[in-house]
Design an enzyme around this catalytic site. Structure first.
Site, short mmCIF file in Angstrom:
data_model
loop_
_atom_site.label_atom_id
_atom_site.label_comp_id
_atom_site.label_asym_id
_atom_site.label_seq_id
_atom_site.Cartn_x
_atom_site.Cartn_y
_atom_site.Cartn_z
N GLU A 98 -5.22 1.73 2.28
CA GLU A 98 -4.82 0.84 3.17
C GLU A 98 -5.02 0.90 4.58
O GLU A 98 -5.79 0.32 5.59
CB GLU A 98 -3.91 -0.85 2.51
CG GLU A 98 -3.90 -1.17 3.63
CD GLU A 98 -3.17 -1.71 5.56
OE1 GLU A 98 -3.17 -2.84 6.45
OE2 GLU A 98 -2.83 -0.90 5.61
N GLU A 99 -4.22 2.64 5.12
CA GLU A 99 -4.64 2.51 6.51
C GLU A 99 -6.38 2.79 6.98
O GLU A 99 -6.45 3.03 8.02
CB GLU A 99 -4.01 3.69 6.48
CG GLU A 99 -1.97 3.49 6.48
CD GLU A 99 -1.72 2.28 7.69
OE1 GLU A 99 -2.41 2.04 8.66
OE2 GLU A 99 -0.12 1.84 7.24
N ASP A 123 -0.34 4.36 0.65
CA ASP A 123 -0.77 5.46 1.68
C ASP A 123 0.36 5.80 3.21
O ASP A 123 1.14 4.63 3.50
CB ASP A 123 -2.14 5.66 2.30
CG ASP A 123 -2.76 4.44 2.68
OD1 ASP A 123 -2.55 3.00 2.08
OD2 ASP A 123 -3.51 4.54 3.64
N HIS A 155 4.30 3.63 12.69
CA HIS A 155 2.80 4.52 13.23
C HIS A 155 3.61 6.52 14.02
O HIS A 155 3.00 6.31 14.90
CB HIS A 155 1.89 3.99 13.45
CG HIS A 155 1.01 3.43 12.54
ND1 HIS A 155 -0.62 3.41 12.79
CD2 HIS A 155 1.59 2.64 10.81
CE1 HIS A 155 -0.46 2.17 11.81
NE2 HIS A 155 0.50 2.40 10.74
N HIS A 211 0.67 -0.63 0.05
CA HIS A 211 -0.24 -0.06 -0.21
C HIS A 211 0.91 1.46 -0.14
O HIS A 211 1.75 1.48 0.46
CB HIS A 211 -1.11 0.21 0.90
CG HIS A 211 -0.46 0.46 2.65
ND1 HIS A 211 0.09 1.73 3.11
CD2 HIS A 211 -0.22 -0.36 3.40
CE1 HIS A 211 0.19 0.34 4.56
NE2 HIS A 211 0.29 -0.28 4.15
ZN ZN Z 1 0.86 -1.58 6.19
#
Ligand code: ZN
Length: 415
Positions: A180-181, A85, A386, A83
């Protein structure tokens, strides 16, 4: 096989993380943020430069591309997916990646916010990175290795295979997804156009890790209807829905069945949102378990708890709405054991120790698996995701590329 090849994953990664691709859970458009397409466009362009003729971005921001087969055999079509994003937990604007060559185990102080210090004592995985080259952000943003590490590794795989056409493999599909997030990564994937038989997401942590299990997930919406009356004349009449909601939340188990009290293979019941007035109050829950029947048990448990509370308020009523969210990918993967078996073998051929893991969450792969593309998750090297202390090593990224090269050869050999 790799002696004369100079890996390009890290060089690509350093460029991709500078492109802001943060997704937005509050947005209802798709992709949730237009800026994600900036990276998609760049990737499609670079794939063309590598020699992948059909590479393109579609209207939704997905990138599709085909690495044509070099084998005459009828090898199943394998898809590699990552992904583009980054998470909304932490800023992804103006990311300034820093390459720390030949890491010696010392604290790494991030220059733009000196309170951000990456310490070996707090991140024991750094022990394995001594002598390696580490990439961090500068202290005010996340790095974005989740999942630009996966993106960069897949790009390098394409580059490697085009530069080494003597290596035998079947047709390979590349898929880069937005959003995805925010849990919508596969919302507009065109499975027919993709045309793959099996898939792997490249979105995992330490080298050698392979994830073939995710939670099964449902949502529960509980709507409590109270009885409204003028508060000055409400004696014996008013039933306040918010107070009932308070009772229910208070009655939830505190030492079990909650995210705060569980780990490993145990699931939970988790209130995520509450909204209401005296007349009507809505609580939203997420229910998680590795076993789908276990979800049902937790939903029945919650319903019983609600009914018991409601019995104290016979004039009030409630609605209890269960919505399926996603299912444990293992339910699908168990029917296609070679998908995971070949990945294990590829990890071994790359000289790595296998670590089978379960994800206490969902992935694009769990949804893709139920859309007809059995799709476990392979490591990409990302760490402390994150967060501002996110890091990754160049060597780990290259191992992800090697593992994929072995994997496509194993699929070819076994056909
Ligand atoms: Zn991921």
């Amino acid at each position: 096989m790799f002696e004369n090849y100079s890996f390009t994953a890290a060089e690509r990664f350093l460029r991709y993380v500078r492109v802001d691709t943060q997704s937005d859970p509050q947005s209802s458009s798709f992709p949730s943020t237009e800026k994600q397409k900036d990276l998609s466009r760049l990737l499609a362009e670079e794939l063309k430069q590598i020699g992948i003729a059909d590479a393109h971005m579609d209207e939704w921001g997905y990138v599709y591309a085909t690495i044509t087969a070099t084998s005459e055999k009828n090898v199943p079509v394998i898809c590699f997916c990552a992904h583009i994003d980054t998470a909304s937990d932490c800023s992804g604007t103006n990311v300034k990646p820093i390459l720390h060559k030949n890491y010696r185990g010392d604290d790494i102080v991030l220059p733009d916010d000196k309170t951000q210090v990456l310490k070996l004592t707090e991140y024991p995985y750094l022990e394995k990175q001594i002598g390696n080259d580490i990439i961090t952000a500068s202290g005010t943003t996340l790095l974005g290795s989740d999942d630009k590490a996966g993106v960069a590794a897949i790009m390098d795989l394409a580059n490697f295979l085009r530069a080494n056409e003597h290596i035998k493999h079947g047709e390979i599909k590349i898929l880069f997804t937005p959003d995805e997030e925010v849990g919508r990564g596969v919302a507009h994937v065109d499975m027919k156009k993709l045309g793959a038989d099996y898939g792997y997401t490249l979105d995992g942590g330490e080298t050698g890790s392979l994830e073939d299990e995710t939670f099964s997930a449902d949502g529960v919406q509980l709507i409590i209807h109270g009885v409204i009356a003028h508060p000055g004349y409400a004696k014996g009449k008013m039933i306040n829905a918010m107070k009932i909601a308070g009772h229910i939340l208070d009655a939830l188990p505190k030492d079990r069945l909650s995210p705060e009290s569980t780990e490993g293979k145990r699931g939970f019941i988790h209130p995520v949102r509450i909204e209401g007035v005296a007349e009507k109050c809505t609580i939203e829950f997420i229910i998680r378990d590795f076993e789908t029947p276990g979800l049902k048990k937790k939903e029945d448990f919650l319903r019983t708890l609600v009914e018991e509370t409601m019995r104290l308020h016979p004039k009030a009523s409630f609605e209890y709405i269960v919505t399926e969210q996603y299912r444990n990918m293992k339910e699908v993967l168990d029917h296609h054991p070679r998908v995971v078996d070949y990945a294990k073998e590829a990890i071994a051929r790359a000289g790595l120790e296998l670590k089978m893991e379960s994800i206490r969450g969902g992935t694009d792969g769990s949804r893709l698996s139920f859309m007809g593309l059995p799709c476990p998750n392979l490591f990409a090297g990302e760490q402390a995701i994150h967060s501002k202390l996110e890091f990754i090593s160049v060597q780990d990224m290259n191992k992800a590329v090697e593992t994929m090269v072995h994997l496509v050869q194993i699929w070819e050999e076994r056909t």
